[in-house]
Write a protein that holds these residues in place. Structure first.
Motif, PDB file in Angstrom:
ATOM      1  N   UNK A  39       1.042  -1.323  -0.007  1.00 51.86           N
ATOM      2  CA  UNK A  39      -0.009  -0.023  -0.096  1.00 51.86           C
ATOM      3  C   UNK A  39       0.656   1.237  -0.100  1.00 51.86           C
ATOM      4  N   UNK A  40       1.877   1.112   0.902  1.00 49.71           N
ATOM      5  CA  UNK A  40       2.968   2.439   0.908  1.00 49.71           C
ATOM      6  C   UNK A  40       3.374   2.668  -0.168  1.00 49.71           C
ATOM      7  N   UNK A  41       3.901   1.856  -1.351  1.00 53.31           N
ATOM      8  CA  UNK A  41       4.428   1.933  -2.517  1.00 53.31           C
ATOM      9  C   UNK A  41       3.531   2.440  -3.368  1.00 53.31           C
ATOM     10  N   UNK A  42       2.275   1.848  -3.303  1.00 57.67           N
ATOM     11  CA  UNK A  42       1.221   2.460  -4.363  1.00 57.67           C
ATOM     12  C   UNK A  42       0.795   3.937  -4.139  1.00 57.67           C
ATOM     13  N   UNK A  43       0.704   4.409  -2.695  1.00 52.25           N
ATOM     14  CA  UNK A  43       0.734   5.683  -2.397  1.00 52.25           C
ATOM     15  C   UNK A  43       1.539   6.592  -2.841  1.00 52.25           C
ATOM     16  N   UNK A  44       3.232   6.014  -2.777  1.00 55.72           N
ATOM     17  CA  UNK A  44       4.248   6.698  -3.059  1.00 55.72           C
ATOM     18  C   UNK A  44       4.209   7.106  -4.786  1.00 55.72           C
TER      19      UNK A  44
END
Length: 321
Positions: free
Chosen positions: A276-281
């Protein structure tokens, strides 16, 4: 390539094991493929975490414990998590000098891993490396954390038995208490017990455990305190017996299965959080979330509400980002 490496690993090729661990450290896509391929082969190794402050003698203890395990004919894996080299990005100390006696033993596989900025005292790829050594056929795997104090607690999510090492004269009365490590230990080791102040440290540890007597009674296990002088081999056999005793307790009580289930749960949560963090980034860099960020900047939206909107876009019923 991965299929070939896995096949070679299953035939006992140590170079293939080393290569697979390097891949899970450096290539996330290949790491996923490797774990998918070897996962059915895992679940047999017993994992012992060795943690504690720097200079407490963790590496020497692991070295001696490896010898005890080998006396019983066990195949042993060692993962030593070291600080990251600012020049190479690799493990600063490399494969531990103190463990080089085992370098020619085919029944021992030692690997140093760099933290690469990961907190919790463990490298991010440690769990994957453990799975590789498990699939390789290790009966027991020792995981030695980097030794950074308060953030060592991640080892409890990885190991079946956690051994907390402390020594006299660290400057604080039971430095481990202040670091919050007392909660995670299954076995305490007072290493360098021939030093001045050892009796006082032992007394303080015992007193601290006494204050939690109701907790140990409910749990069914009170962490023992083992005094050792690792450099001389004193207390090592007793420590090894306590590790085996704790394993027997976990197996008979059913808590070992509980620990494994919790470990799987925590690992999945960590992987999902990272995804999720990578998608947000990626979405922020692409400008897909610019409208939400702008509303927060204008105080039209608070950060919690903004996070909820982003989550809806990523995993909810909204548009994919």
């Amino acid at each position: 390539m991965i299929d070939d490496l896995v096949e070679r690993m299953r035939k006992g090729d140590r170079r293939a094991v080393a290569r697979l661990i390097t891949l899970v450290e450096n290539d996330e896509k290949k790491a996923r493929e490797i774990i998918k391929r070897i996962y059915p082969l895992t679940g047999n190794a017993y994992i012992v975490g060795i943690t504690g402050p720097p200079g407490s003698g963790k590496s020497t203890l692991v070295d001696k414990l490896v010898k005890e395990a080998r006396k019983e004919g066990l195949i042993v894996g060692v993962i030593a998590v070291d600080p990251t080299s600012p020049f190479t990005g690799g493990a600063l100390l490399g494969d531990r000098i103190r463990m080089q006696d085992h370098a020619t033993d085919p029944g021992v596989f030692i690997r140093s891993m760099a933290t690469r900025g990961s907190l919790g005292g463990l490298a991010k790829a440690t769990n994957d490396a453990i799975k590789i050594l498990d699939a390789y056929g290790c009966d027991i795997i020792f995981v030695e954390t980097v030794g950074v104090g308060q953030v060592e607690v991640d080892i409890v999510k990885t190991a079946d038995t956690v051994v907390l090492v402390t020594v006299p004269g660290l400057g604080d009365d039971i430095q481990a208490i202040k670091a919050g490590l007392m909660e995670i230990a299954d076995i305490f080791v007072l290493n360098k017990a021939d030093r001045e102040g050892a009796d006082a440290t032992y007394f303080e540890l015992s007193l601290t455990l006494d204050l939690e007597s109701e907790k140990w009674e409910k749990l069914g296990w009170r962490p023992p305190i083992v005094e050792t002088v690792a450099t001389l081999g004193k207390g090592i056999k007793e420590l090894w017996e306590q590790i085996k005793r704790h394993r027997e307790f976990l197996e008979k009580s059913g808590k070992l299965e509980e620990k494994k289930r919790l470990r799987v749960e925590e690992e999945i949560k960590t992987i999902v959080s990272d995804m999720i963090a990578k998608k947000v980034e990626v979405s922020i860099k692409a400008g897909n979330l610019e409208d939400i960020l702008e509303k927060v900047m204008k105080k039209e939206l608070d950060p919690y509400s903004a996070a909820s909107l982003i989550m809806e876009k990523i995993i909810g019923g909204g548009k994919s980002v």
